[in-house]
Design an enzyme around this catalytic site. Sequence first.
Site, PDB file in Angstrom:
ATOM      1  N   GLU A 134      -1.042   9.992  -4.969  1.00 36.74           N
ATOM      2  CA  GLU A 134      -2.081  10.959  -4.597  1.00 36.74           C
ATOM      3  C   GLU A 134      -2.154  12.107  -5.593  1.00 36.74           C
ATOM      4  O   GLU A 134      -1.234  12.908  -5.702  1.00 36.74           O
ATOM      5  CB  GLU A 134      -1.799  11.533  -3.212  1.00 36.74           C
ATOM      6  CG  GLU A 134      -2.199  10.575  -2.112  1.00 36.74           C
ATOM      7  CD  GLU A 134      -1.800  11.079  -0.727  1.00 36.74           C
ATOM      8  OE1 GLU A 134      -1.130  12.120  -0.635  1.00 36.74           O
ATOM      9  OE2 GLU A 134      -2.173  10.419   0.248  1.00 36.74           O
ATOM     10  N   THR A 164       5.406   6.056   3.999  1.00 35.50           N
ATOM     11  CA  THR A 164       4.297   5.175   4.351  1.00 35.50           C
ATOM     12  C   THR A 164       3.902   4.205   3.297  1.00 35.50           C
ATOM     13  O   THR A 164       2.855   4.232   2.685  1.00 35.50           O
ATOM     14  CB  THR A 164       3.082   5.825   4.980  1.00 35.50           C
ATOM     15  OG1 THR A 164       3.505   6.461   6.158  1.00 35.50           O
ATOM     16  CG2 THR A 164       2.028   4.787   5.398  1.00 35.50           C
ATOM     17  N   LYS A 214       0.863  -1.170   0.000  1.00 36.79           N
ATOM     18  CA  LYS A 214       0.000   0.000   0.000  1.00 36.79           C
ATOM     19  C   LYS A 214       0.900   1.219   0.000  1.00 36.79           C
ATOM     20  O   LYS A 214       2.041   1.192   0.473  1.00 36.79           O
ATOM     21  CB  LYS A 214      -0.959   0.034   1.196  1.00 36.79           C
ATOM     22  CG  LYS A 214      -0.348   0.201   2.554  1.00 36.79           C
ATOM     23  CD  LYS A 214       0.056   1.567   3.015  1.00 36.79           C
ATOM     24  CE  LYS A 214      -0.976   2.632   2.808  1.00 36.79           C
ATOM     25  NZ  LYS A 214      -0.444   3.953   3.346  1.00 36.79           N
TER      26      LYS A 214
END
Lengths: 416, 416
Positions: free
Chosen positions: A292, A212, A201
């Site tokens: 994103e 992350t 992820k």
Amino acid sequence: MSAQPVADPTTDATVATESTVSTVSTVDRTVGVTAPLGFRAAGVAAGIKASGAADLALVVNDGPSDTAAGVFTENKVKAAPVLWSQQVLRQRRLRAVVLNSGGANACTGPEGFQDAHATAEKVAEALGVGAIDVAVCSTGLIGERLPMAAVLSGVDGAVAALGGDAGAGLAAATAIMTTDTRPKQAALRHPSGWTVGGMGKGSGMMAPSLATMLVVLTTDAVVEPETADAALRAATRVTFDRLDIDGSMSTNDTVLLLASGASGVVAAPDELAAALTSVSADLAGQMRADAEGGTKEITITVTGAASDADALTVARWVARDSLVKTALFGSDPNWGRIAAAAGAAPAELDPDTLDVTINGVLLCRGGAKAAERAEADLSGREVDVHIELGIGGGSATVLTSDLSHGYVEENSAYSS
Amino acid sequence: MSAQPVADPTTDATVATESTVSTVSTVDRTVGVTAPLGFRAAGVAAGIKASGAADLALVVNDGPSDTAAGVFTENKVKAAPVLWSQQVLRQRRLRAVVLNSGGANACTGPEGFQDAHATAEKVAEALGVGAIDVAVCSTGLIGERLPMAAVLSGVDGAVAALGGDAGAGLAAATAIMTTDTRPKQAALRHPSGWTVGGMGKGSGMMAPSLATMLVVLTTDAVVEPETADAALRAATRVTFDRLDIDGSMSTNDTVLLLASGASGVVAAPDELAAALTSVSADLAGQMRADAEGGTKEITITVTGAASDADALTVARWVARDSLVKTALFGSDPNWGRIAAAAGAAPAELDPDTLDVTINGVLLCRGGAKAAERAEADLSGREVDVHIELGIGGGSATVLTSDLSHGYVEENSAYSS
């Protein structure tokens, strides 16, 4: 190694079904951590996310071997689950990994570490192993404690849901998503008879190290701990570590490798490293594609550097430059900003031997204009930037995305 | 030193008129390079910009002294005017500076250097000095030659328009604007009888060093070249060099100091450095306030570091972090992202002694939550972030702005 999508499973004849993978060495995205023998997985909605979406995943290695390796964030501010997992991985063995989205459990003090420990303990109890055999990964907002009642009951649910099929692997890959729009899986069957699978992820905060980004890789090859460790480091160094979306580095980045040995086949160290690299490169490519707010998939390649390290430094500098990233968002082949970003990098560079090629068009030669910017077509999603320094033989490639309105929107509105 | 706006001239009683400045040591923004004695300036529309806006400025030092100093970009890709000006400044003397917006004259090869030389030659001829007495500064798009016919006829116009009054200084400050929305001037009269004035442009690409920032500082103090150089470096190190909007570094950054000696008063070295610092800090504050698309004026202060250098590194890392900047654009006091950015910096840091205070509210103490984020009010334009590392006595402050939709819009649509 290639980070390009391979074999669209909806159209390609080599598509795999259920828990099998294609018999050629092509990365298959229809299966993930349960592709190799000896693994079960689950993903459930534990109630950690307010949305009610799936938020807790479990990957279990049923052996016979429990060899494991891990690579973690280099951020000095490390989340509690990173501290826990680094500690238990000293023995280079793992029976399970429990992962949650909906909270990073970072900057949560000794209580946060207790929470990570308690989560591992709960998994261990349910599986009949020790807490020291269980790694923990978390992702989400920094600075808040996890809702432990939800986490612990979620572990019960996940253990009950464990399965060895492709659906179970997909459920796990889905439960670790945050701003990701798609679950990310990949698997590759080696001709020698062993398989590597993986899930990941990360669609933001992916950076110099691995920000992350949570990745679990599995294999049924027979592997010694030292081999597993070396192969994992070799693979991440040229894949996840070369994915640099916004230059930020997370407190929670974790890449784990679990090896069950269930195929009974010993993997040659270089073949294992190559297979892990292929699967990791594919997962990294999926992450870039899902960055994103990204509207461009940008590949920055630097050649002719004094060293590979210098090439990587220049590529990172260009990949992180906000002016370059906004220009590419605007489909403007603004090589001047690329030259300026390269010149600012702490690496050897001679402006008089600097060439910049964008999508195949040489726009800057010897540090000056070689063609009109309009000749480079940036209307598509893929942008290839090639910077030739004309100094030596060093080279490196970094993957990134553009800086768009969507990036600003997601990151100003979403607390993560 | 303070980068805060001082004395709004529309309301403050110390407001200066025309070519005088207030007699107290307060920075006055109604005057600029012509505030000290011995300087003339001009700003004209030479036709370099397609818009027809003013685009060529000239600052002339009428002496009796022609002492000068300069600080330039550290980018390895340097614009032609930077290479020219560095060369002529070796003698530490300047009679004039010619500046243009509408084109950076960077990455333009030997022809671009010839263009910079020809511009200096044209100014020198008109003023009856040598080309070696004339510095050149340019700002605008990288990679395109300047329209030299327009530049050279613009020089004629500027020489004809030269004046020593405040209006002439303002015209010069206006002609160097690119995406700036306001001209930027500041002046300070020292009680000993000498004055420092200045003008600057820069609302984007301001960075680690000084990116596309053009600044001309003037003084009528009597100064030795060595003193001028040391004072200018001391002033820029803590002002322009601490302004970091997007981490990019321009090919054209230039800060020049011209000293006419016309006051007949010798400035004490430390007093000159202090005055230059005050004027520079004020100009830097104006640049931050006018940053491309910026909606917040952010001050990052790091204390308790192992060294001042470490403090500066941490402050820069936080100032450049896209996730921090988008959170602040969204008025979200997301201290977790600040902690993560600080932890990623290559500096000594112990997460257990890390405190983060935003707009006066201690949100993170010892690396963990100390108060609810909502307690910090970020609804206003000013955001103060204070990071206490709890290690040693090092400290540093960096000024930045947020990462907004406006930033993306300006930099994806405008080729600069």
